[in-house]
Structure formats: C-alpha cells, structure tokens
Scaffold this motif. Sequence first.
Motif, PDB file in Angstrom:
ATOM      1  N   ASN A   1       0.811  -1.218   0.000  1.00 47.07           N
ATOM      2  CA  ASN A   1       0.000   0.000   0.000  1.00 47.07           C
ATOM      3  C   ASN A   1       0.843   1.266   0.000  1.00 47.07           C
ATOM      4  N   ALA A   2       1.988   1.216   0.686  1.00 43.06           N
ATOM      5  CA  ALA A   2       2.845   2.403   0.747  1.00 43.06           C
ATOM      6  C   ALA A   2       3.498   2.687  -0.600  1.00 43.06           C
ATOM      7  N   GLU A   3       3.429   1.728  -1.542  1.00 47.98           N
ATOM      8  CA  GLU A   3       4.094   1.882  -2.825  1.00 47.98           C
ATOM      9  C   GLU A   3       3.096   2.179  -3.951  1.00 47.98           C
ATOM     10  N   THR A   4       1.915   2.636  -3.622  1.00 43.87           N
ATOM     11  CA  THR A   4       0.914   2.910  -4.636  1.00 43.87           C
ATOM     12  C   THR A   4       1.455   3.897  -5.661  1.00 43.87           C
ATOM     13  N   GLY A   5       1.278   3.553  -6.951  1.00 40.84           N
ATOM     14  CA  GLY A   5       1.720   4.440  -8.024  1.00 40.84           C
ATOM     15  C   GLY A   5       3.091   4.118  -8.573  1.00 40.84           C
ATOM     16  N   LEU A   6       3.846   3.254  -7.904  1.00 41.91           N
ATOM     17  CA  LEU A   6       5.165   2.875  -8.408  1.00 41.91           C
ATOM     18  C   LEU A   6       5.040   1.625  -9.263  1.00 41.91           C
ATOM     19  N   SER A   7       5.681   1.654 -10.404  1.00 43.02           N
ATOM     20  CA  SER A   7       5.673   0.483 -11.278  1.00 43.02           C
ATOM     21  C   SER A   7       6.752  -0.494 -10.835  1.00 43.02           C
ATOM     22  N   ALA A   8       6.705  -1.689 -11.428  1.00 41.42           N
ATOM     23  CA  ALA A   8       7.755  -2.664 -11.138  1.00 41.42           C
ATOM     24  C   ALA A   8       9.118  -2.115 -11.546  1.00 41.42           C
ATOM     25  N   GLU A   9       9.158  -1.396 -12.654  1.00 40.43           N
ATOM     26  CA  GLU A   9      10.429  -0.828 -13.096  1.00 40.43           C
ATOM     27  C   GLU A   9      10.933   0.223 -12.117  1.00 40.43           C
ATOM     28  N   ASP A  10      10.006   1.033 -11.580  1.00 41.03           N
ATOM     29  CA  ASP A  10      10.395   2.024 -10.569  1.00 41.03           C
ATOM     30  C   ASP A  10      11.011   1.330  -9.354  1.00 41.03           C
ATOM     31  N   LEU A  11      10.373   0.251  -8.920  1.00 42.46           N
ATOM     32  CA  LEU A  11      10.862  -0.464  -7.747  1.00 42.46           C
ATOM     33  C   LEU A  11      12.202  -1.138  -8.029  1.00 42.46           C
ATOM     34  N   ARG A  12      12.382  -1.660  -9.244  1.00 40.03           N
ATOM     35  CA  ARG A  12      13.684  -2.249  -9.600  1.00 40.03           C
ATOM     36  C   ARG A  12      14.771  -1.182  -9.570  1.00 40.03           C
ATOM     37  N   GLY A  13      14.455  -0.004 -10.118  1.00 36.81           N
ATOM     38  CA  GLY A  13      15.443   1.072 -10.120  1.00 36.81           C
ATOM     39  C   GLY A  13      15.809   1.505  -8.711  1.00 36.81           C
ATOM     40  N   ARG A  14      14.820   1.599  -7.858  1.00 38.85           N
ATOM     41  CA  ARG A  14      15.106   1.999  -6.467  1.00 38.85           C
ATOM     42  C   ARG A  14      15.915   0.919  -5.755  1.00 38.85           C
ATOM     43  N   ALA A  15      15.576  -0.345  -6.034  1.00 37.47           N
ATOM     44  CA  ALA A  15      16.349  -1.435  -5.445  1.00 37.47           C
ATOM     45  C   ALA A  15      17.802  -1.377  -5.910  1.00 37.47           C
TER      46      ALA A  15
END
Length: 219
Positions: free
Chosen positions: A95-109
Amino acid sequence: MGSPPLEPSRDEAQELLREELADPEYQRAFTGPLRDAIDAVLAWLGDRALSIGGVQIPYGPLVLVALLAAAIVLCILLVRPRLQRAGGVADELLNAETGLSAEDLRGRAGAHLGAERFDDAFRDLFRAVVRSAEERDLLSEQAGRTASEAARAVGGLFPEQAEALHRCGELFNLSHYGGRPLSAQDMEQLRQLEETLRRTEPSLSHGAAHRAARLVVPE
C-alpha cells in the motif's frame, strides 16, 4: 506444685494456634530471604530524610516512586517495539508503494544495492516481483497483502519457483519485522529469481483459473 495443664476446647485450641502463627517471627520464617531483603530495602527507604531548617523531610518514598516510574518507562521502551514488530507481520506489503511500477521499484532497489543497503534493496525488489505479476495481469491488486501472502500467490502461478518465493518472503519478514540484516548473497538470490520470473510464463492451469476469476468477479 505446678499449675495443672491447660485443656482448651477445640475452638480455643484453634484460636491459640492462629495467634501463635500470627507472630512476626513465624511470618519471617515462612517468607525467607526475599522477604528479609524487601523489609531491609523498605526500612532503608523509610530512614532516608533531609534536614531543612531542623525539619526532617523523608525522601525515601520519593526514591521509591522514581524507581517505579523508571521501571515502567523501561518496560515500555523494551516491550513496545516487540509488540509493534509482532503486529507488523499483518501490515500491508504494497500500500505504501501505490503508483510505483515494477520498473520504478527495480530502479530503487538498484540504487539501494549500489549503496550496499541490502535490506532496502531486497524489500524493494521483492515488491517489484509482486508488482510485475500485477502488471502482467497474473495477480489482482490487493490492499493489505503481506509478503507471505504475496509469495504464496505468485508461487501458485510459478510452481517451480514456489519454494524460492516462499524463502524470499520469509527473508522479507525477517528483515522488515525481525530486524535481521540481509546480505549481498540474499539480494543476489532474489535478483536471479526476479529475472527468472520475468522470463517464465505462468502455469497454464493457474493462469487460466486466475483469468476466469477476473471475468466472474468484477474489480
């Protein structure tokens, strides 16, 4: 000639016994060293006093109150974080990651990994695994989904990777709620798993069942 022996009635004998056992010496014998120590501390606190203008002001009770307050604060500081961690297992994963795509999360990781923040990197990449399944229309978006639930749901779609997904879900929980630090090796295993899932088609039976459910149940 001595006095004749007493011959009390039954009720009188019971009363005499109660009076005898009420003697402080008996009470001390039954309570043992712990009671002695408590009595000694209370006596010491009772003797503490300040002399101000010839007036003796006892401060022992204030010391006792301060010790009790300190003990309460210490319990709160120690117990509250554990209760929060225990309750946190039921907290939502995405829920805290609403609006982030999988690609966004990969980049942040990747950014976390470059800074050797392995725990943050692992958690974001695990979220990317779940978000990717949602973007591929394999999972419906679900508020309140936990890491364990997500691992089971994705594992149902990719049976050959189910065990690895379960292990990564457990690592997510241990890192996020249990305070266990993760390693570069943990991150590398998840990275390989994430790449494998992106290249792999889901199990036909599971994928068909999910698509049928989406048609039957409006979202």
